[in-house]
Design a protein around this motif. Sequence first.
Motif, PDB file in Angstrom:
ATOM      1  N   ALA A  95     -19.263 -65.343 -84.763  1.00  0.00           N
ATOM      2  CA  ALA A  95     -19.085 -64.414 -85.876  1.00  0.00           C
ATOM      3  C   ALA A  95     -19.226 -62.952 -85.434  1.00  0.00           C
ATOM      4  O   ALA A  95     -18.548 -62.072 -85.984  1.00  0.00           O
ATOM      5  CB  ALA A  95     -20.113 -64.718 -86.966  1.00  0.00           C
ATOM      6  N   ILE A  96     -20.074 -62.706 -84.453  1.00  0.00           N
ATOM      7  CA  ILE A  96     -20.312 -61.332 -84.006  1.00  0.00           C
ATOM      8  C   ILE A  96     -19.102 -60.762 -83.285  1.00  0.00           C
ATOM      9  O   ILE A  96     -18.783 -59.583 -83.417  1.00  0.00           O
ATOM     10  CB  ILE A  96     -21.571 -61.274 -83.114  1.00  0.00           C
ATOM     11  N   GLY A  97     -18.422 -61.613 -82.522  1.00  0.00           N
ATOM     12  CA  GLY A  97     -17.224 -61.142 -81.838  1.00  0.00           C
ATOM     13  C   GLY A  97     -17.217 -61.504 -80.372  1.00  0.00           C
ATOM     14  O   GLY A  97     -18.211 -61.961 -79.817  1.00  0.00           O
ATOM     15  N   PRO A  98     -16.072 -61.302 -79.704  1.00  0.00           N
ATOM     16  CA  PRO A  98     -15.898 -61.731 -78.307  1.00  0.00           C
ATOM     17  C   PRO A  98     -16.803 -61.016 -77.315  1.00  0.00           C
ATOM     18  O   PRO A  98     -17.007 -61.495 -76.201  1.00  0.00           O
ATOM     19  CB  PRO A  98     -14.422 -61.440 -78.024  1.00  0.00           C
ATOM     20  N   ASN A  99     -17.341 -59.864 -77.699  1.00  0.00           N
ATOM     21  CA  ASN A  99     -18.235 -59.133 -76.802  1.00  0.00           C
ATOM     22  C   ASN A  99     -19.711 -59.353 -77.146  1.00  0.00           C
ATOM     23  O   ASN A  99     -20.564 -58.533 -76.814  1.00  0.00           O
ATOM     24  CB  ASN A  99     -17.924 -57.633 -76.839  1.00  0.00           C
ATOM     25  N   SER A 100     -20.016 -60.479 -77.776  1.00  0.00           N
ATOM     26  CA  SER A 100     -21.396 -60.747 -78.168  1.00  0.00           C
ATOM     27  C   SER A 100     -22.333 -60.848 -76.972  1.00  0.00           C
ATOM     28  O   SER A 100     -23.483 -60.408 -77.036  1.00  0.00           O
ATOM     29  CB  SER A 100     -21.469 -62.035 -78.996  1.00  0.00           C
ATOM     30  N   THR A 101     -21.841 -61.407 -75.871  1.00  0.00           N
ATOM     31  CA  THR A 101     -22.673 -61.517 -74.668  1.00  0.00           C
ATOM     32  C   THR A 101     -23.043 -60.142 -74.141  1.00  0.00           C
ATOM     33  O   THR A 101     -24.184 -59.907 -73.718  1.00  0.00           O
ATOM     34  CB  THR A 101     -21.941 -62.315 -73.568  1.00  0.00           C
ATOM     35  N   ARG A 102     -22.095 -59.230 -74.162  1.00  0.00           N
ATOM     36  CA  ARG A 102     -22.360 -57.852 -73.743  1.00  0.00           C
ATOM     37  C   ARG A 102     -23.357 -57.193 -74.681  1.00  0.00           C
ATOM     38  O   ARG A 102     -24.267 -56.482 -74.240  1.00  0.00           O
ATOM     39  CB  ARG A 102     -21.053 -57.059 -73.710  1.00  0.00           C
ATOM     40  N   LEU A 103     -23.219 -57.428 -75.964  1.00  0.00           N
ATOM     41  CA  LEU A 103     -24.159 -56.877 -76.942  1.00  0.00           C
ATOM     42  C   LEU A 103     -25.588 -57.341 -76.626  1.00  0.00           C
ATOM     43  O   LEU A 103     -26.529 -56.532 -76.617  1.00  0.00           O
ATOM     44  CB  LEU A 103     -23.776 -57.317 -78.349  1.00  0.00           C
ATOM     45  N   SER A 104     -25.736 -58.622 -76.359  1.00  0.00           N
ATOM     46  CA  SER A 104     -27.061 -59.172 -76.072  1.00  0.00           C
ATOM     47  C   SER A 104     -27.644 -58.575 -74.799  1.00  0.00           C
ATOM     48  O   SER A 104     -28.838 -58.257 -74.732  1.00  0.00           O
ATOM     49  CB  SER A 104     -26.976 -60.695 -75.956  1.00  0.00           C
ATOM     50  N   ALA A 105     -26.807 -58.409 -73.783  1.00  0.00           N
ATOM     51  CA  ALA A 105     -27.275 -57.849 -72.511  1.00  0.00           C
ATOM     52  C   ALA A 105     -27.739 -56.410 -72.673  1.00  0.00           C
ATOM     53  O   ALA A 105     -28.800 -56.020 -72.159  1.00  0.00           O
ATOM     54  CB  ALA A 105     -26.165 -57.937 -71.468  1.00  0.00           C
ATOM     55  N   VAL A 106     -26.977 -55.612 -73.407  1.00  0.00           N
ATOM     56  CA  VAL A 106     -27.357 -54.210 -73.617  1.00  0.00           C
ATOM     57  C   VAL A 106     -28.629 -54.127 -74.458  1.00  0.00           C
ATOM     58  O   VAL A 106     -29.514 -53.299 -74.205  1.00  0.00           O
ATOM     59  CB  VAL A 106     -26.212 -53.421 -74.285  1.00  0.00           C
ATOM     60  N   TRP A 107     -28.726 -54.984 -75.452  1.00  0.00           N
ATOM     61  CA  TRP A 107     -29.929 -55.029 -76.296  1.00  0.00           C
ATOM     62  C   TRP A 107     -31.175 -55.222 -75.432  1.00  0.00           C
ATOM     63  O   TRP A 107     -32.163 -54.504 -75.559  1.00  0.00           O
ATOM     64  CB  TRP A 107     -29.788 -56.156 -77.308  1.00  0.00           C
ATOM     65  N   ARG A 108     -31.118 -56.180 -74.537  1.00  0.00           N
ATOM     66  CA  ARG A 108     -32.255 -56.452 -73.655  1.00  0.00           C
ATOM     67  C   ARG A 108     -32.499 -55.303 -72.686  1.00  0.00           C
ATOM     68  O   ARG A 108     -33.644 -54.891 -72.464  1.00  0.00           O
ATOM     69  CB  ARG A 108     -31.997 -57.752 -72.884  1.00  0.00           C
ATOM     70  N   GLU A 109     -31.443 -54.772 -72.096  1.00  0.00           N
ATOM     71  CA  GLU A 109     -31.590 -53.667 -71.140  1.00  0.00           C
ATOM     72  C   GLU A 109     -32.267 -52.461 -71.784  1.00  0.00           C
ATOM     73  O   GLU A 109     -33.172 -51.853 -71.201  1.00  0.00           O
ATOM     74  CB  GLU A 109     -30.217 -53.266 -70.600  1.00  0.00           C
ATOM     75  N   LYS A 110     -31.825 -52.104 -72.977  1.00  0.00           N
ATOM     76  CA  LYS A 110     -32.368 -50.930 -73.648  1.00  0.00           C
ATOM     77  C   LYS A 110     -33.793 -51.182 -74.153  1.00  0.00           C
ATOM     78  O   LYS A 110     -34.634 -50.285 -74.149  1.00  0.00           O
ATOM     79  CB  LYS A 110     -31.455 -50.514 -74.798  1.00  0.00           C
TER      80      LYS A 110
END
Length: 220
Positions: A27-42
Amino acid sequence: MSHSVYVFDAYGTLFDVHAAVRKHAAAIGPNSTRLSAVWREKQLEYSWTRSLMGQYADFWELTREALDTAYNMVPDCDPSYKQTLLDAYWKLDTYPEVPEVLKALKEQGARLAILSNGSPAMLESAVQAAGMTDVFDEVFSVDPLRRFKPDPEIYDMVTTHFRIYPQACSFQSSNRWDIAGATKFGMRTVWINRAQAPEEYHDLTPTAVLTSLSGLIALG
């Protein structure tokens, strides 16, 4: 048993930090994995900068700020799921091997603890959701010191509480920088290198490297 106390980092070591996004990835979209990675990095970046500046904000506030930034950096992800993701972070899945490993250590007579950047409320919720309330002898949050790992005083919380020397404590973390901090403090360190990341901090090497917590029992 060579170590009387086994201490675990929480996020990324016991609890899967990417579980929240993964559950709603379609539901979030095809870049959800990238979103999760940036969330953790930040989330981690903000903890280090806050510590260095001496301007503390608890880990939940940093987690919320990090998700805002992640959405700004990955704008094609559906922002209507922001609150859903935040709610899910309070009840993250454990990694599959965690319950069995903790049970085995407990049966061998080890004392178990968590040492985490997480706020007390976050950790209480995560432990309860995982059904591990009775497993841990102590859950340490950095909150009383108002600093984040790898500040040496964070690791000292454990040894002071249990009245042990650092070398009597086995510290497990999936974060290489966290392992470096605990190694410098003098603990036996086990890097849970789930992502098979390359070695860093060559002057502060871990005692052992595992791909999951499963090998911890055999390690002794």
